[in-house]
Design a protein around this motif. Sequence first.
Motif, short mmCIF file in Angstrom:
data_model
loop_
_atom_site.label_atom_id
_atom_site.label_comp_id
_atom_site.label_asym_id
_atom_site.label_seq_id
_atom_site.Cartn_x
_atom_site.Cartn_y
_atom_site.Cartn_z
N ALA A 184 0.83 -1.21 0.00
CA ALA A 184 0.00 0.00 0.00
C ALA A 184 0.86 1.25 0.00
O ALA A 184 0.51 2.26 -0.62
N ALA A 185 2.02 1.19 0.69
CA ALA A 185 2.93 2.34 0.71
C ALA A 185 3.50 2.60 -0.68
O ALA A 185 3.57 3.75 -1.13
N PHE A 186 3.90 1.54 -1.37
CA PHE A 186 4.41 1.70 -2.73
C PHE A 186 3.32 2.24 -3.66
O PHE A 186 3.57 3.11 -4.50
N ASN A 187 2.13 1.72 -3.51
CA ASN A 187 1.03 2.13 -4.41
C ASN A 187 0.60 3.58 -4.19
O ASN A 187 -0.05 4.16 -5.07
N SER A 188 0.95 4.14 -3.06
CA SER A 188 0.58 5.53 -2.79
C SER A 188 1.58 6.53 -3.38
O SER A 188 1.34 7.74 -3.35
N LEU A 189 2.69 6.03 -3.94
CA LEU A 189 3.69 6.92 -4.55
C LEU A 189 3.17 7.49 -5.86
O LEU A 189 2.34 6.87 -6.53
N PRO A 190 3.67 8.66 -6.27
CA PRO A 190 3.34 9.18 -7.60
C PRO A 190 3.75 8.16 -8.66
O PRO A 190 4.75 7.46 -8.51
N ALA A 191 2.99 8.09 -9.74
CA ALA A 191 3.23 7.09 -10.78
C ALA A 191 4.65 7.17 -11.33
O ALA A 191 5.31 6.14 -11.56
N SER A 192 5.17 8.38 -11.53
CA SER A 192 6.52 8.54 -12.10
C SER A 192 7.58 8.00 -11.16
O SER A 192 8.56 7.36 -11.58
N LEU A 193 7.40 8.25 -9.87
CA LEU A 193 8.37 7.77 -8.88
C LEU A 193 8.29 6.26 -8.75
O LEU A 193 9.32 5.57 -8.68
N LEU A 194 7.10 5.70 -8.75
CA LEU A 194 6.94 4.25 -8.66
C LEU A 194 7.56 3.57 -9.88
O LEU A 194 8.22 2.53 -9.75
N GLN A 195 7.39 4.17 -11.06
CA GLN A 195 7.96 3.58 -12.26
C GLN A 195 9.49 3.60 -12.21
O GLN A 195 10.15 2.65 -12.62
N ALA A 196 10.05 4.68 -11.69
CA ALA A 196 11.50 4.77 -11.58
C ALA A 196 12.04 3.74 -10.58
O ALA A 196 13.11 3.15 -10.78
N LEU A 197 11.31 3.52 -9.50
CA LEU A 197 11.74 2.55 -8.50
C LEU A 197 11.68 1.12 -9.02
O LEU A 197 12.55 0.30 -8.72
N THR A 198 10.65 0.81 -9.76
CA THR A 198 10.43 -0.57 -10.20
C THR A 198 10.96 -0.82 -11.60
O THR A 198 10.94 -1.95 -12.07
N GLY A 199 11.45 0.23 -12.28
CA GLY A 199 11.96 0.05 -13.63
C GLY A 199 13.29 -0.67 -13.63
O GLY A 199 13.99 -0.77 -12.61
N THR A 200 13.66 -1.23 -14.77
CA THR A 200 14.93 -1.94 -14.92
C THR A 200 15.71 -1.32 -16.07
O THR A 200 15.15 -0.71 -16.97
N THR A 201 17.02 -1.47 -16.01
CA THR A 201 17.88 -0.96 -17.06
C THR A 201 18.87 -2.03 -17.46
O THR A 201 19.26 -2.87 -16.64
N GLY A 202 19.30 -2.00 -18.70
CA GLY A 202 20.31 -2.94 -19.15
C GLY A 202 19.74 -4.27 -19.52
O GLY A 202 18.62 -4.65 -19.13
N PRO A 203 20.53 -5.07 -20.29
CA PRO A 203 20.05 -6.37 -20.75
C PRO A 203 19.82 -7.37 -19.63
O PRO A 203 19.04 -8.30 -19.75
#
Length: 202
Positions: A88-107
């Motif tokens: 619930a704490a993660f879901n309350s974050l702004p969408a852009s911030l949540l995407q940055a936290l859960t996003g991945t980079t590199g192969p």
Amino acid sequence: MIMNRRLAAGLLAGAAVLPFLRPPGSGARAQTAPMATPTSPPPGPGTIAQRLAADTRFSRFSTLSHTAGLTGRYTGTAPYTVFAPTDAAFNSLPASLLQALTGTTGPAGAVDPRGSAVLTQHVAAQTFPFASFNGKVSEVTTVNGGKLRIDGTKSPMTVEVLPVAGVMSGPGGRAAGGLATIESEITASNGVIHVINGVLVP
């Protein structure tokens, strides 16, 4: 006549004693205590990693920690304190911030370094139970070199990020923030988990 009376009295006395002279196993069976039921000892509390994985409130935090390679820290015997945000704490974050936290980079699909900074901001390499914070304001150093301030004079207790020079800021670029409430405590074999209702963004 007197002799007959004495004989009769003796026979009656003997008849009264006979029931108590029955050999074992004859007549009514003696009562015995019921057999005890075997029980297993209660299971151990498990490691921090096991407690996080078993609690559905931490599915996002547990998954992110695993992807970032942090789960290994939580499976050994070294003591740790984890301030674990709920889903619930993660879901309350702004969408852009949540995407940055859960996003991945590199192969290899590695977690964004900024996301790793946020995750390690929630971990201290010592055990700090509720009792160590109660009634005072304390500071805790996290494994990424950051600082947390825990206010144990409040009910419930609160935890917030302090600005530290040289520590990577989170995806939002904020120097400090992420005030959260400590909702409860979960003990583990290698430390303690504090359940918090916010994400601590350095």
